[in-house]
Design an enzyme around this catalytic site. Structure first.
Site, PDB file in Angstrom:
ATOM      1  N   CYS A 134     -56.431   4.369  10.697  1.00 39.68           N
ATOM      2  CA  CYS A 134     -57.779   3.667  10.082  1.00 39.68           C
ATOM      3  C   CYS A 134     -59.079   3.883  11.101  1.00 39.68           C
ATOM      4  CB  CYS A 134     -57.774   2.150   9.761  1.00 39.68           C
ATOM      5  SG  CYS A 134     -55.857   1.954   9.131  1.00 39.68           S
ATOM      6  N   TYR A 180     -70.588 -23.609   4.530  1.00 41.97           N
ATOM      7  CA  TYR A 180     -71.813 -23.353   4.331  1.00 41.97           C
ATOM      8  C   TYR A 180     -72.671 -23.679   5.700  1.00 41.97           C
ATOM      9  CZ  TYR A 180     -76.712 -24.824   3.817  1.00 41.97           C
ATOM     10  OH  TYR A 180     -77.957 -24.796   3.917  1.00 41.97           O
ATOM     11  N   ALA A 217     -53.614   4.507  15.179  1.00 41.34           N
ATOM     12  CA  ALA A 217     -54.287   3.535  14.291  1.00 41.34           C
ATOM     13  C   ALA A 217     -55.181   4.821  13.207  1.00 41.34           C
ATOM     14  CB  ALA A 217     -55.378   2.813  14.900  1.00 41.34           C
ATOM     15  N   ASN A 237     -47.312  -2.063   8.391  1.00 47.03           N
ATOM     16  CA  ASN A 237     -46.905  -2.895   9.388  1.00 47.03           C
ATOM     17  C   ASN A 237     -45.906  -3.754   8.863  1.00 47.03           C
ATOM     18  OD1 ASN A 237     -48.243  -2.030  11.963  1.00 47.03           O
ATOM     19  ND2 ASN A 237     -49.952  -1.829  10.535  1.00 47.03           N
ATOM     20  N   ASP A 264     -46.057   3.462   3.624  1.00 47.97           N
ATOM     21  CA  ASP A 264     -46.436   4.304   2.294  1.00 47.97           C
ATOM     22  C   ASP A 264     -45.607   5.079   1.569  1.00 47.97           C
ATOM     23  OD1 ASP A 264     -48.896   3.261   3.265  1.00 47.97           O
ATOM     24  OD2 ASP A 264     -49.867   5.440   3.670  1.00 47.97           O
ATOM     25  N   ALA A 319     -45.292   1.790   9.957  1.00 46.45           N
ATOM     26  CA  ALA A 319     -44.088   1.317   9.493  1.00 46.45           C
ATOM     27  C   ALA A 319     -42.913   1.628  10.169  1.00 46.45           C
ATOM     28  CB  ALA A 319     -43.746   1.649   7.812  1.00 46.45           C
TER      29      ALA A 319
HETATM   30  C1  LIG Z   1     -58.475   8.121   7.337  1.00 49.96           C
HETATM   31  C2  LIG Z   1     -57.559   6.965   7.046  1.00 49.96           C
HETATM   32  C3  LIG Z   1     -58.346   5.671   7.192  1.00 49.96           C
HETATM   33  C4  LIG Z   1     -57.607   4.958   6.749  1.00 49.96           C
HETATM   34  N1  LIG Z   1     -58.378   3.574   6.521  1.00 49.96           N
HETATM   35  C5  LIG Z   1     -57.327   2.531   6.108  1.00 49.96           C
HETATM   36  C6  LIG Z   1     -57.941   1.150   6.411  1.00 49.96           C
HETATM   37  O1  LIG Z   1     -59.190   0.902   6.678  1.00 49.96           O
HETATM   38  N2  LIG Z   1     -57.280   0.001   5.767  1.00 49.96           N
HETATM   39  C7  LIG Z   1     -55.901   0.179   5.385  1.00 49.96           C
HETATM   40  O2  LIG Z   1     -55.197  -0.761   5.112  1.00 49.96           O
HETATM   41  N3  LIG Z   1     -55.494   1.500   5.254  1.00 49.96           N
HETATM   42  C8  LIG Z   1     -56.087   2.726   5.687  1.00 49.96           C
HETATM   43  N4  LIG Z   1     -55.368   3.940   5.854  1.00 49.96           N
HETATM   44  C9  LIG Z   1     -53.920   3.900   5.517  1.00 49.96           C
HETATM   45  C10 LIG Z   1     -53.017   3.577   6.521  1.00 49.96           C
HETATM   46  O3  LIG Z   1     -53.365   4.330   7.798  1.00 49.96           O
HETATM   47  C11 LIG Z   1     -51.613   4.063   5.992  1.00 49.96           C
HETATM   48  O4  LIG Z   1     -51.247   2.996   5.078  1.00 49.96           O
HETATM   49  C12 LIG Z   1     -50.607   3.812   7.359  1.00 49.96           C
HETATM   50  O5  LIG Z   1     -50.798   4.678   8.153  1.00 49.96           O
HETATM   51  C13 LIG Z   1     -49.155   4.038   6.648  1.00 49.96           C
HETATM   52  O6  LIG Z   1     -48.352   3.987   7.792  1.00 49.96           O
HETATM   53  P1  LIG Z   1     -47.006   4.557   7.582  1.00 49.96           P
HETATM   54  O7  LIG Z   1     -45.872   4.465   8.881  1.00 49.96           O
HETATM   55  O8  LIG Z   1     -46.196   3.932   6.254  1.00 49.96           O
HETATM   56  O9  LIG Z   1     -47.113   6.080   7.108  1.00 49.96           O
HETATM   57  P2  LIG Z   1     -47.705   7.356   7.938  1.00 49.96           P
HETATM   58  O10 LIG Z   1     -48.825   6.906   8.723  1.00 49.96           O
HETATM   59  O11 LIG Z   1     -47.801   8.342   6.900  1.00 49.96           O
HETATM   60  O12 LIG Z   1     -46.447   7.582   8.770  1.00 49.96           O
HETATM   61  C14 LIG Z   1     -45.236   8.401   8.498  1.00 49.96           C
HETATM   62  C15 LIG Z   1     -44.900   9.242   9.652  1.00 49.96           C
HETATM   63  O13 LIG Z   1     -43.447   9.821   9.301  1.00 49.96           O
HETATM   64  C16 LIG Z   1     -43.506  11.159   9.732  1.00 49.96           C
HETATM   65  N5  LIG Z   1     -42.480  11.783   9.058  1.00 49.96           N
HETATM   66  C17 LIG Z   1     -42.868  12.182   7.769  1.00 49.96           C
HETATM   67  N6  LIG Z   1     -41.582  12.845   7.270  1.00 49.96           N
HETATM   68  C18 LIG Z   1     -40.808  12.794   8.265  1.00 49.96           C
HETATM   69  C19 LIG Z   1     -39.458  13.569   8.525  1.00 49.96           C
HETATM   70  N7  LIG Z   1     -38.831  14.208   7.575  1.00 49.96           N
HETATM   71  N8  LIG Z   1     -38.898  13.246   9.784  1.00 49.96           N
HETATM   72  C20 LIG Z   1     -39.518  12.776  10.790  1.00 49.96           C
HETATM   73  N9  LIG Z   1     -40.821  12.516  10.717  1.00 49.96           N
HETATM   74  C21 LIG Z   1     -41.389  12.138   9.342  1.00 49.96           C
HETATM   75  C22 LIG Z   1     -45.012  11.754   9.693  1.00 49.96           C
HETATM   76  O14 LIG Z   1     -44.974  12.807  10.637  1.00 49.96           O
HETATM   77  C23 LIG Z   1     -45.835  10.253   9.930  1.00 49.96           C
HETATM   78  O15 LIG Z   1     -46.071  10.185  11.444  1.00 49.96           O
HETATM   79  C24 LIG Z   1     -56.266   5.009   6.383  1.00 49.96           C
HETATM   80  C25 LIG Z   1     -55.584   6.196   6.412  1.00 49.96           C
HETATM   81  C26 LIG Z   1     -56.343   7.155   6.709  1.00 49.96           C
HETATM   82  C27 LIG Z   1     -55.570   8.573   6.829  1.00 49.96           C
END
Ligand SMILES: Cc1cc2nc3c(=O)[nH]c(=O)nc-3n(C[C@H](O)[C@H](O)[C@H](O)COP(=O)(O)OP(=O)(O)OC[C@H]3O[C@@H](n4cnc5c(N)ncnc54)[C@H](O)[C@@H]3O)c2cc1C
Length: 471
Positions: free
Chosen positions: A45, A449, A43, A322, A300, A14
């Site tokens: 996922c 199909y 990534a 994303n 998230d 995000a």
């Molecule tokens: C093993 C695994 C498999 C997955 N498989 C799938 C899938 O197949 N399909 C699917 O749709 N989704 C899947 N997901 C979910 C998907 O990866 C997440 O929805 C996505 O990564 C969320 O992105 P985000 O940027 O919102 O949050 P995050 O990936 O949690 O990133 C947030 C970032 O913010 C940083 N942060 C937090 N607080 C602070 C702060 N106070 N100061 C500075 N930095 C900070 C963290 O360090 C982190 O890097 C999977 C997740 C995992 C763990």
């Protein structure tokens, strides 16, 4: 010209989508991403497949590096920079940065912050929270033992991949991450026991479809213990985990993976005074604006509107992260340029697709329980059909389940389990849900199909026709 400054907290899906989009919309913006970990834009996922070795090169999961973001996109990214507080009135964030931030940060393994962290303030004109989520940890004894691990960020993935000395793995939780990691550990020839707290079906699917997934786990050598809540993790004298007590039994374990769901990282937002939503997410409107002007949030850490129930929900999904990041980036850039043409986030269909050994398993929309909770008089029908024309070699059974409103026949949700063609059918159902189709319209779709890919009457059409008879 006085350049405006955008700060983004969090540098994964995000955060980097927001940064890239804001910069694209307005090249004159100074965009600063503060990320507390060592990596950005990974990534997540792909990590289960990286741990198992299916993906050979871990670096292939790193979509961007701070250097590339700077050179190619003009974004200033600083890793090991944690935002510890936000002052909404004075438009500033307090940052802790340094060697001790990063790997140990945000983890439960308790190394804490290093001594070398320094604290300073940064001013912003616009702010985006993209702080994501963290593993929700069970309140059980032994959580700090060596060998008790989680899988959320890239550093977690690398740490799990490094654990070569493991024989007995206990996975606590049988959700998406637990299921995918069960396959990964079996590929590495570990003994795998999965603990599921309740004795209900997996992924809140219909019991008949869940049963197929449970059989697949067992067929591939996993022990699945349902109705088996974690009691404690037991360590040896050196502080290493050696066993797990659950459901009144003790099981050997030299690695315990806690895969018990996630919780949003909303603490800095809450402490700053932003309104929170369902399950402690940061509350946002359809433009991803928070309760404070000029502050947006995405990924998230935010709540989303479910596109079927219209209720506020918390789901962890890569596409949503994303997409919402992109929208929040566009909207904060619009806000900073004084405009009011804001993009709207479409909400979530809560689509889940996963691979459980040889099975494709997917759900979308509402489950039966969710549909009932949302007040629908709910019906459910599932069918078993062949994935290809019966005369064409190969193919396998495909199970399609439909959740619908009895009164109107409106489709409310879908469930798919099968060895092939499941992902295609799941996306048909997501599309049908997005178009608010009823069973009749679904049954009349002119689906593709060709004998190697489907029978003339596709399993989705059959499921809709059979469900129609029950309303
Ligand atoms: C093993 C695994 C498999 C997955 N498989 C799938 C899938 O197949 N399909 C699917 O749709 N989704 C899947 N997901 C979910 C998907 O990866 C997440 O929805 C996505 O990564 C969320 O992105 P985000 O940027 O919102 O949050 P995050 O990936 O949690 O990133 C947030 C970032 O913010 C940083 N942060 C937090 N607080 C602070 C702060 N106070 N100061 C500075 N930095 C900070 C963290 O360090 C982190 O890097 C999977 C997740 C995992 C763990």
């Amino acid at each position: 010209m006085n350049r405006k400054r955008l700060i983004i907290i969090g540098g994964d899906a995000a955060g980097m989508s927001a940064a890239s989009q804001a910069k694209k919309r307005n090249k004159d913006l100074d965009v600063l991403v503060l990320e507390r970990g060592d990596y950005i834009s990974y990534a997540a996922c792909g990590m289960p497949y990286m741990v198992s070795g299916v993906i050979k090169d871990p670096d292939s999961l790193l979509i961007l590096t701070p250097e590339k973001a700077r050179a190619n996109r003009g974004i200033d990214v600083r890793t090991r920079h944690e935002v510890v507080s936000v002052d909404l009135k004075n438009c500033s964030v307090t940052v802790k940065a340094g060697k001790g931030i990063g790997k140990a940060m945000g983890k439960m393994m308790g190394k804490g912050q290093g001594d070398e962290a320094r604290t300073f303030e940064e001013h912003y004109d616009g702010l985006v929270f993209a702080t994501g989520a963290r593993p929700r940890l069970p309140a059980a004894k032994g959580i700090n033992l060596e060998g008790v691990m989680v899988l959320r960020d890239f550093a977690d993935g690398l740490a799990l991949k490094d654990r070569r000395d493991v024989k007995d793995v206990v996975i606590v939780g049988a959700g998406l991450v637990g299921l995918e990691m069960a396959e990964s550990f079996r590929r590495l020839e570990r003994n795998v026991t999965m603990l599921k707290r309740s004795d209900g079906p997996l992924l809140d699917m219909d019991p008949a479809l869940s049963e197929l997934v449970e059989q697949e786990l067992v067929r591939n050598g996993c022990v699945l213990l349902k109705g088996s809540p974690l009691e404690e993790m037991v360590g040896d004298d050196s502080g290493k985990v050696v066993a797990v007590r659950a459901g009144g039994e003790t099981r050997r374990a030299d690695l315990v993976l806690l895969a018990t769901g996630v919780a949003p990282n909303s603490e800095p937002a809450r402490e700053a005074g932003l309104k929170l939503g369902v399950k402690d997410t940061i509350a946002v409107n359809e433009h991803l604006a928070t309760s404070h002007t000029g502050v947006f949030a995405a990924g998230d850490c935010v709540s989303q509107i479910h596109r079927v129930s219209h209720k506020e929900v918390f789901v962890s999904q890569a596409l949503a992260a994303n997409r919402s990041g992109k929208i929040a980036g566009a909207n904060v850039a619009e806000y900073l340029s004084g405009g009011n043409q804001f993009s709207t986030h479409p909400g979530t269909m809560a689509t889940v697709l996963t691979k459980v050994f040889d099975l494709q398993v997917g759900t979308c929309g509402l489950t039966v329980n969710e549909a009932k909770a949302a007040g629908f008089e709910t019906g459910f029908t599932w069918i078993k059909q062949h994935s290809r024309s019966h005369y064409y070699p190969g193919g396998s059974p495909l199970f399609v389940g439909l959740v619908y409103e009895r009164k109107t026949g409106r489709l409310l949700g879908g469930q798919i389990v099968g060895k092939e063609g499941g992902a295609k059918r799941l996306d048909v159902l997501v599309t049908a849900l997005s178009a608010k189709m009823d069973l009749e319209t679904l049954s009349r779709l002119d689906l593709s199909y060709c004998p190697p890919y489907s029978p003339p009457w596709d399993p989705v059409l059959i499921a809709a026709s059979i469900a129609l008879k029950s309303i």
